[in-house]
Design a protein around this motif. Structure first.
Motif, PDB file in Angstrom:
ATOM      1  N   UNK A  79       0.861  -1.171   0.000  1.00 46.60           N
ATOM      2  CA  UNK A  79       0.000   0.000   0.000  1.00 46.60           C
ATOM      3  C   UNK A  79       0.902   1.226   0.000  1.00 46.60           C
ATOM      4  N   UNK A  80       0.883   1.982  -1.088  1.00 46.41           N
ATOM      5  CA  UNK A  80       1.726   3.181  -1.166  1.00 46.41           C
ATOM      6  C   UNK A  80       1.117   4.284  -0.306  1.00 46.41           C
ATOM      7  N   UNK A  81       1.968   4.946   0.456  1.00 42.27           N
ATOM      8  CA  UNK A  81       1.568   6.100   1.264  1.00 42.27           C
ATOM      9  C   UNK A  81       2.531   7.222   0.903  1.00 42.27           C
ATOM     10  N   UNK A  82       2.081   8.134   0.048  1.00 48.35           N
ATOM     11  CA  UNK A  82       2.991   9.112  -0.555  1.00 48.35           C
ATOM     12  C   UNK A  82       2.429  10.526  -0.500  1.00 48.35           C
ATOM     13  N   UNK A  83       3.334  11.486  -0.515  1.00 46.86           N
ATOM     14  CA  UNK A  83       2.919  12.892  -0.601  1.00 46.86           C
ATOM     15  C   UNK A  83       2.485  13.241  -2.017  1.00 46.86           C
ATOM     16  N   UNK A  84       2.884  12.439  -2.987  1.00 49.08           N
ATOM     17  CA  UNK A  84       2.591  12.717  -4.391  1.00 49.08           C
ATOM     18  C   UNK A  84       1.251  12.126  -4.814  1.00 49.08           C
ATOM     19  N   UNK A  85       0.476  12.902  -5.547  1.00 51.65           N
ATOM     20  CA  UNK A  85      -0.742  12.376  -6.151  1.00 51.65           C
ATOM     21  C   UNK A  85      -0.677  12.496  -7.668  1.00 51.65           C
ATOM     22  N   UNK A  86       0.544  12.508  -8.196  1.00 44.95           N
ATOM     23  CA  UNK A  86       0.734  12.605  -9.646  1.00 44.95           C
ATOM     24  C   UNK A  86       0.309  11.308 -10.337  1.00 44.95           C
ATOM     25  N   UNK A  87      -0.321  11.471 -11.489  1.00 43.38           N
ATOM     26  CA  UNK A  87      -0.818  10.318 -12.259  1.00 43.38           C
ATOM     27  C   UNK A  87       0.280   9.308 -12.532  1.00 43.38           C
ATOM     28  N   UNK A  88       1.456   9.781 -12.952  1.00 35.31           N
ATOM     29  CA  UNK A  88       2.542   8.865 -13.299  1.00 35.31           C
ATOM     30  C   UNK A  88       3.000   8.062 -12.098  1.00 35.31           C
ATOM     31  N   UNK A  89       3.013   8.696 -10.921  1.00 34.27           N
ATOM     32  CA  UNK A  89       3.416   7.972  -9.720  1.00 34.27           C
ATOM     33  C   UNK A  89       2.406   6.881  -9.377  1.00 34.27           C
ATOM     34  N   UNK A  90       1.119   7.202  -9.522  1.00 41.14           N
ATOM     35  CA  UNK A  90       0.078   6.212  -9.250  1.00 41.14           C
ATOM     36  C   UNK A  90       0.213   5.027 -10.211  1.00 41.14           C
ATOM     37  N   UNK A  91       0.355   5.340 -11.502  1.00 42.40           N
ATOM     38  CA  UNK A  91       0.491   4.279 -12.504  1.00 42.40           C
ATOM     39  C   UNK A  91       1.740   3.435 -12.266  1.00 42.40           C
ATOM     40  N   UNK A  92       2.860   4.102 -11.981  1.00 43.23           N
ATOM     41  CA  UNK A  92       4.109   3.374 -11.747  1.00 43.23           C
ATOM     42  C   UNK A  92       3.976   2.425 -10.559  1.00 43.23           C
ATOM     43  N   UNK A  93       3.312   2.883  -9.508  1.00 39.62           N
ATOM     44  CA  UNK A  93       3.142   2.051  -8.320  1.00 39.62           C
ATOM     45  C   UNK A  93       2.288   0.823  -8.624  1.00 39.62           C
ATOM     46  N   UNK A  94       1.187   1.048  -9.337  1.00 36.70           N
ATOM     47  CA  UNK A  94       0.289  -0.059  -9.676  1.00 36.70           C
ATOM     48  C   UNK A  94       0.983  -1.061 -10.589  1.00 36.70           C
ATOM     49  N   UNK A  95       1.684  -0.558 -11.596  1.00 35.85           N
ATOM     50  CA  UNK A  95       2.379  -1.452 -12.524  1.00 35.85           C
ATOM     51  C   UNK A  95       3.466  -2.258 -11.823  1.00 35.85           C
ATOM     52  N   UNK A  96       4.044  -1.685 -10.761  1.00 28.62           N
ATOM     53  CA  UNK A  96       5.090  -2.396 -10.015  1.00 28.62           C
ATOM     54  C   UNK A  96       4.503  -3.464  -9.094  1.00 28.62           C
ATOM     55  N   UNK A  97       3.183  -3.397  -8.866  1.00 25.38           N
ATOM     56  CA  UNK A  97       2.550  -4.419  -8.047  1.00 25.38           C
ATOM     57  C   UNK A  97       1.838  -3.918  -6.810  1.00 25.38           C
ATOM     58  N   UNK A  98       1.780  -2.596  -6.612  1.00 29.23           N
ATOM     59  CA  UNK A  98       1.086  -2.068  -5.432  1.00 29.23           C
ATOM     60  C   UNK A  98      -0.409  -2.351  -5.526  1.00 29.23           C
ATOM     61  N   UNK A  99      -1.000  -2.691  -4.394  1.00 34.17           N
ATOM     62  CA  UNK A  99      -2.425  -2.965  -4.326  1.00 34.17           C
ATOM     63  C   UNK A  99      -3.240  -1.694  -4.174  1.00 34.17           C
ATOM     64  N   UNK A 100      -2.648  -0.666  -3.547  1.00 34.08           N
ATOM     65  CA  UNK A 100      -3.381   0.566  -3.323  1.00 34.08           C
ATOM     66  C   UNK A 100      -2.461   1.761  -3.206  1.00 34.08           C
ATOM     67  N   UNK A 101      -3.066   2.944  -3.106  1.00 36.61           N
ATOM     68  CA  UNK A 101      -2.285   4.182  -3.099  1.00 36.61           C
ATOM     69  C   UNK A 101      -3.042   5.233  -2.295  1.00 36.61           C
ATOM     70  N   UNK A 102      -2.435   5.688  -1.197  1.00 37.54           N
ATOM     71  CA  UNK A 102      -3.000   6.759  -0.381  1.00 37.54           C
ATOM     72  C   UNK A 102      -2.043   7.941  -0.367  1.00 37.54           C
ATOM     73  N   UNK A 103      -2.605   9.151  -0.286  1.00 37.64           N
ATOM     74  CA  UNK A 103      -1.750  10.322  -0.091  1.00 37.64           C
ATOM     75  C   UNK A 103      -1.586  10.549   1.410  1.00 37.64           C
ATOM     76  N   UNK A 104      -0.486  11.202   1.783  1.00 35.64           N
ATOM     77  CA  UNK A 104      -0.157  11.353   3.195  1.00 35.64           C
ATOM     78  C   UNK A 104      -1.085  12.304   3.939  1.00 35.64           C
TER      79      UNK A 104
END
Length: 213
Positions: A79-104
Motif C-alpha cells: 500500500x503506497x503512502x505518498x505525498x505525491x498524487x501525480x498520475x505517473x506515480x500512481x500508474x508506476x506504483x500499480x504497474x510495479x505491483x502495489x495494491x493501493x495508493x494513499x496520499x499522506x
C-alpha cells in the motif's frame, strides 16, 4: 489473526509516527526501512503481510522498491503512502505491483482502515486517484493491440466493482445478479486476463481505469 506490517519511509519522524499509530491499533509492525535496499532485505527476512511504501527514497523510487520487494516477498501486499498524487506515480506504483495508493494527507482512521482492507486483499485508493488513469483505458479501448483481451459488458461492470474493493455479495446487490454469477464472471475474467486472483484483477482494473463510473 494479527496483521504484520512493515513501514518504508526515509523520514524518521513520519515513519516512526505511522508505526506507532498502527501498533496502537493492534497491528504488529515487524520492520521499518528507509530505502529500497533496506526494504527488500528486511521484507525478505520478516515476510510482512502489508507494506506501507513511500514513493521517494534516497536510493530509488517506491515503484522500484515495490517490484524488488515483491520478488523476495510475493505474499506481501503493498500500500503506497505518498505525498505525491501525480498520475505517473500512481500508474508506476500499480504497474510495479502495489495494491493501493494513499496520499499522506489521509487521516489516521483512513490509514488504519486502508491497511486492514489491504490485508484482506482489497484495492484501496485515495478518492479520485484511480480515476486519473481512466484516460489510459480509453486510449487502449480506442486502439486495442492484438493481445488486448476482450471483456463482455457484464465482465467489465463486475471488474469495475472489484476495483472498488467490493465483495461478491455487494457487487451482486449493485448489479441485481447472484453472488455466484459474480464469482463466475470474476473467474472468467481472471482466465481471460491470465491473472491469479482478485488482487491482481483489481490491480488490472485500476491500471486501466475501469474503476471509474
Amino acid at each position: 489473526m494479527t496483521v504484520r506490517v512493515m513501514v518504508v519511509d526515509d523520514h524518521p519522524m513520519w515513519r516512526d509516527g505511522v508505526a506507532r499509530d498502527l501498533t496502537d491499533e493492534g497491528f504488529e509492525v515487524v520492520a521499518t526501512a528507509d530505502g529500497v535496499r533496506a526494504a527488500t532485505a528486511r521484507a525478505a527476512a520478516v515476510q510482512p503481510d502489508v507494506v506501507l511504501m513511500d514513493m521517494q527514497m534516497p536510493d530509488g523510487s517506491g515503484a522500484q522498491a515495490t517490484s524488488e520487494l515483491l520478488a523476495v516477498c510475493p505474499g506481501a501486499r503493498v500500500l503506497v503512502l505518498s505525498a505525491s498524487d501525480e498520475r505517473d506515480d500512481v500508474l508506476d506504483a500499480v504497474k510495479a505491483g502495489a495494491t493501493g495508493y494513499l496520499v499522506k494527507s489521509a487521516h489516521r482512521d483512513e490509514l488504519v482502515a486502508a491497511v486492514r482492507a489491504t490485508a484482506e486483499g482489497q484495492a484501496v485508493f485515495t478518492p479520485g486517484l484511480a480515476g486519473l488513469v481512466l484516460g489510459e483505458y480509453r486510449r487502449i479501448a480506442r486502439d486495442p493491440g492484438p493481445d488486448t483481451p476482450v471483456l463482455t459488458d457484464r465482465e467489465t461492470q463486475v471488474l469495475r466493482e472489484v476495483a472498488k474493493g467490493l465483495s461478491s455479495k455487494q457487487i451482486a446487490a449493485r448489479l441485481s445478479i447472484s453472488p455466484r454469477t459474480v464469482e463466475n464472471h470474476v473467474g472468467a475474467t481472471l482466465r481471460k486476463l491470465q491473472l491469479a486472483n482478485r488482487v491482481e484483477l483489481a490491480r488490472y482494473a485500476i491500471e486501466h481505469g475501469l474503476d471509474d463510473d
